[in-house]
Design an enzyme around this catalytic site. Structure first.
Site, PDB file in Angstrom:
ATOM      1  N   GLU A  79       0.826  -1.215   0.000  1.00 20.90           N
ATOM      2  CA  GLU A  79       0.000   0.000   0.000  1.00 20.90           C
ATOM      3  C   GLU A  79       0.854   1.257   0.000  1.00 20.90           C
ATOM      4  O   GLU A  79       1.652   1.476   0.899  1.00 20.90           O
ATOM      5  CB  GLU A  79      -0.943  -0.006   1.213  1.00 20.90           C
ATOM      6  CG  GLU A  79      -1.900  -1.195   1.267  1.00 20.90           C
ATOM      7  CD  GLU A  79      -2.970  -1.166   0.160  1.00 20.90           C
ATOM      8  OE1 GLU A  79      -3.052  -0.166  -0.580  1.00 20.90           O
ATOM      9  OE2 GLU A  79      -3.726  -2.161   0.062  1.00 20.90           O
ATOM     10  N   CYS A 142      -8.037  -0.497   8.297  1.00 21.85           N
ATOM     11  CA  CYS A 142      -6.620  -0.579   7.892  1.00 21.85           C
ATOM     12  C   CYS A 142      -6.119   0.778   7.432  1.00 21.85           C
ATOM     13  O   CYS A 142      -5.041   1.227   7.842  1.00 21.85           O
ATOM     14  CB  CYS A 142      -6.439  -1.606   6.765  1.00 21.85           C
ATOM     15  SG  CYS A 142      -6.647  -3.295   7.347  1.00 21.85           S
ATOM     16  N   HIS A 164      -1.502  -5.425   2.431  1.00 21.49           N
ATOM     17  CA  HIS A 164      -2.776  -6.154   2.493  1.00 21.49           C
ATOM     18  C   HIS A 164      -2.598  -7.567   1.935  1.00 21.49           C
ATOM     19  O   HIS A 164      -1.987  -7.751   0.878  1.00 21.49           O
ATOM     20  CB  HIS A 164      -3.836  -5.416   1.655  1.00 21.49           C
ATOM     21  CG  HIS A 164      -4.795  -4.605   2.478  1.00 21.49           C
ATOM     22  ND1 HIS A 164      -5.129  -3.313   2.174  1.00 21.49           N
ATOM     23  CD2 HIS A 164      -5.530  -4.922   3.588  1.00 21.49           C
ATOM     24  CE1 HIS A 164      -6.008  -2.859   3.069  1.00 21.49           C
ATOM     25  NE2 HIS A 164      -6.266  -3.807   3.930  1.00 21.49           N
TER      26      HIS A 164
HETATM   27  N1  PCA Z   1      -8.662  -5.675   7.158  1.00 20.96           N
HETATM   28  C1  PCA Z   1      -9.582  -4.555   7.289  1.00 20.96           C
HETATM   29  C2  PCA Z   1      -9.522  -4.187   8.742  1.00 20.96           C
HETATM   30  C3  PCA Z   1      -8.777  -5.262   9.426  1.00 20.96           C
HETATM   31  C4  PCA Z   1      -8.226  -6.104   8.361  1.00 20.96           C
HETATM   32  O1  PCA Z   1      -7.472  -7.068   8.512  1.00 20.96           O
HETATM   33  C5  PCA Z   1      -9.290  -3.432   6.314  1.00 20.96           C
HETATM   34  O2  PCA Z   1      -8.809  -3.699   5.199  1.00 20.96           O
HETATM   35  O3  PCA Z   1      -9.536  -2.273   6.637  1.00 20.96           O
END
Ligand code: PCA
Length: 197
Positions: A79, A142, A164
């Site tokens: 990201e 996140c 992610h």
């Molecule tokens: N994914 C979510 C919140 C916690 C997680 O593991 C997100 O992408 O915001």
């Protein structure tokens, strides 16, 4: 170099989170010259940032590497950016569901990672692990936690990156037909990131 590695607790209707599965497989240990400490973050817009900043103050890392689950993603996503916006389609684990709210009403619109994204991507691709640079971390917990982390870390000269992860192969309760990746492959990708930084 000291690295703080974080993953999130389960959320939604799942009883596991791929980011925590990967984090706990890596756990506190040494990678040649690196020490890695791990911390679990709550899926809470309001609480995750505080848990993270306490962990940063306790561990005093040079690098904060944050992992989250992106259900349905086909690749590991590095990201680039966190936006100053919270917008949720489902409530977080505290029952909070913000709609187009700023994270910090006086804050910057966005922060970019200070980690070497392209170099990291190149190293992961050498092992033929599906990965990509992503220019949107979403607007859920996140992104919110990444925004708070970058705002703190950039100021203090600490490197910070959010990654992610897809669902993992064999994960209980994931919707049918969604993409998933082998847990050990994701662990390997994160180990490559740790070695690269
Ligand atoms: N994914 C979510 C919140 C916690 C997680 O593991 C997100 O992408 O915001």
């Amino acid at each position: 170099m000291k690295i703080l590695l974080t993953g999130f607790e389960p959320f939604g209707n799942l009883d596991s989170n791929s980011s925590w599965e990967v984090t706990s497989k890596i756990a506190c240990h040494y990678f040649e010259e690196h020490t890695v400490c791990v911390e679990q973050l709550p899926v809470s817009f309001n609480r995750a940032g505080d848990v993270l900043s306490k962990a940063i103050q306790t561990h005093r890392p040079d690098f904060v590497l944050m992992l989250g689950q992106s259900g349905g993603a086909e690749k590991i996503k590095l990201e680039r950016v966190a936006l100053n916006m919270m917008d949720a389609k489902k409530a977080d684990n505290d029952g909070f569901m913000p709609s187009e709210l700023p994270i910090d009403k006086d804050g910057e619109n966005a922060y970019f990672t200070n980690a070497p994204l392209k170099e990291i991507l190149e190293e992961i691709e050498k092992e033929e692990i599906p990965s990509i640079i992503s220019n949107s971390c979403g607007l859920y917990v996140c992104n919110c936690t990444y925004y708070k982390a970058l705002s703190y870390c950039i100021d203090k000269g600490i490197k910070c990156l959010f990654v992610h992860l897809p669902y993992y192969d064999g994960q209980n309760g994931i919707p049918e037909g969604k993409a998933m990746l082998d847990l050990n492959i994701m662990v390997k990708a994160i180990e490559i990131i740790i070695k690269t930084i």
